[in-house]
Write a protein that holds these residues in place. Structure first.
Motif, short mmCIF file in Angstrom:
data_model
loop_
_atom_site.label_atom_id
_atom_site.label_comp_id
_atom_site.label_asym_id
_atom_site.label_seq_id
_atom_site.Cartn_x
_atom_site.Cartn_y
_atom_site.Cartn_z
N UNK A 80 0.87 -1.17 0.00
CA UNK A 80 0.00 0.00 0.00
C UNK A 80 0.91 1.22 0.00
N UNK A 81 0.88 1.98 -1.09
CA UNK A 81 1.72 3.18 -1.24
C UNK A 81 0.81 4.40 -1.26
N UNK A 82 0.92 5.23 -0.24
CA UNK A 82 0.06 6.40 -0.06
C UNK A 82 0.91 7.66 -0.10
N UNK A 83 0.74 8.46 -1.17
CA UNK A 83 1.46 9.73 -1.32
C UNK A 83 2.97 9.54 -1.23
N UNK A 84 3.49 8.69 -2.12
CA UNK A 84 4.93 8.45 -2.13
C UNK A 84 5.41 8.21 -3.55
N UNK A 85 6.71 8.08 -3.70
CA UNK A 85 7.33 7.84 -5.01
C UNK A 85 8.27 6.65 -4.88
N UNK A 86 8.67 6.09 -6.03
CA UNK A 86 9.66 5.03 -5.98
C UNK A 86 9.52 4.02 -7.08
N UNK B 117 -1.90 -1.35 -3.90
CA UNK B 117 -2.84 -0.26 -3.68
C UNK B 117 -2.04 1.04 -3.75
N UNK B 118 -2.33 1.86 -4.75
CA UNK B 118 -1.56 3.08 -4.99
C UNK B 118 -2.48 4.28 -4.85
N UNK B 119 -2.34 5.01 -3.74
CA UNK B 119 -3.16 6.19 -3.44
C UNK B 119 -2.30 7.43 -3.65
N UNK B 120 -2.55 8.19 -4.67
CA UNK B 120 -1.78 9.41 -4.89
C UNK B 120 -0.29 9.14 -5.02
N UNK B 121 0.08 7.94 -5.40
CA UNK B 121 1.48 7.54 -5.47
C UNK B 121 1.97 7.56 -6.92
N UNK B 122 3.23 7.89 -7.09
CA UNK B 122 3.87 7.88 -8.41
C UNK B 122 4.98 6.84 -8.40
N UNK B 123 4.60 5.59 -8.57
CA UNK B 123 5.54 4.49 -8.56
C UNK B 123 5.76 3.98 -9.97
N UNK B 124 6.93 3.44 -10.21
CA UNK B 124 7.19 2.67 -11.41
C UNK B 124 7.29 1.22 -10.98
N UNK B 125 6.43 0.38 -11.55
CA UNK B 125 6.39 -1.04 -11.22
C UNK B 125 6.81 -1.79 -12.49
N UNK C 67 -8.54 -6.89 -6.18
CA UNK C 67 -7.95 -6.44 -7.44
C UNK C 67 -6.45 -6.74 -7.46
N UNK C 68 -5.90 -6.84 -8.65
CA UNK C 68 -4.45 -6.98 -8.75
C UNK C 68 -3.78 -5.66 -8.39
N UNK D 135 -7.10 8.14 -6.01
CA UNK D 135 -6.78 9.41 -5.34
C UNK D 135 -5.65 10.16 -6.05
N UNK D 136 -5.76 10.25 -7.39
CA UNK D 136 -4.80 11.05 -8.15
C UNK D 136 -3.46 10.39 -8.40
N UNK D 137 -3.35 9.09 -8.20
CA UNK D 137 -2.09 8.38 -8.44
C UNK D 137 -1.73 8.41 -9.92
#
Length: 170
Positions: free
Chosen positions: A73-79, A95-103, A114-115, A120-122
Motif C-alpha cells: 500500500x503506497x500512499x502519497x509516495x514515489x519510488x 494499492x496506490x493512493x496518490x502515489x507515483x511508482x514505477x512497477x 484487485x491486482x 486518489x490522483x495516483x
C-alpha cells in the motif's frame, strides 16, 4: 503482536535478504523517509505486508510478498518496484493512493480483490508485469487517477482486465 514487525518514521531504512513473518500485524510500515527492500520475503497474514506513506521514497527489488491482506500500500509516495512477486493475498495486490511508482517486471497473482488499485490522483507506470488470477479487476483506475501500462499481460481475472472510472486516464 498488533504492531508491524518494522516501523520507520522519517528514517532511512535498508532491508536485505530478510524474511519477515507477521501473523497478526503488518510487516513493514514506513512513514516519510526512505525505504529500500532487496531480496526479502514478507508475510502478514491478517494485515498489509508493506505500507509506505507521507512522501516516502520506496525501492523494492526482488522481493516476495505473500499471504497478507494486501501486498504493498503506497500512499502519497514515489519510488520503484522491480522484479517482485505478490501472491496469495486475501485483498488487493498493489494499492496506490496518490502515489507515483514505477512497477516493472513484477507478478501479481492469486488476489482475493484487485491486482492493482490506482486511486486518489495516483500516476503510476506499470511495465512488463503479469497480473492474473484476481477475484476483482486486474487493474482498477479510480478517483481522478491515470496509469501508464506498457507490455503487461493481464489475464484470468474474474473482473475486468482494466477498468477506468470517471475523470481517469491511461
Amino acid at each position: 503482536g498488533p504492531q508491524p514487525v518494522l516501523t520507520g518514521v522519517g528514517a532511512d531504512l535498508e532491508l536485505r535478504m530478510l524474511t519477515l513473518d507477521a501473523p497478526d500485524a503488518g510487516g513493514v510500515h514506513c512513514s516519510g523517509g526512505r525505504l529500500t527492500v532487496t531480496d526479502c520475503e514478507i508475510r502478514a497474514r491478517r494485515a498489509r505486508a508493506v505500507t509506505v506513506s507521507d512522501r516516502a521514497t520506496v525501492t523494492m527489488t526482488g522481493c516476495v510478498i505473500e499471504g497478507a491482506a494486501e501486498g504493498l500500500v503506497a500512499d502519497d509516495c514515489v519510488g520503484t518496484m522491480v522484479g517482485c512477486e505478490l501472491h496469495g493475498l486475501t485483498g488487493d495486490g498493489l494499492v496506490l493512493l496518490g502515489a507515483d511508482l514505477t512497477v516493472r517486471d513484477c507478478t501479481v497473482r492469486d488476489c482475493g480483490g484487485r491486482g492493482v488499485y490506482v486511486y486518489q490522483g495516483a500516476r503510476p507506470t506499470i511495465e512488463t508485469c503479469e497480473i492474473w488470477q484476481t477475484r476483482g479487476d486486474g487493474v482498477t483506475v479510480a478517483h481522478g487517477s491515470a496509469v501508464t501500462l506498457r507490455r503487461c499481460w493481464i489475464h484470468d481475472c474474474l473482473g475486468h482486465g482494466v477498468a477506468f472510472g470517471p475523470r481517469c486516464a491511461g
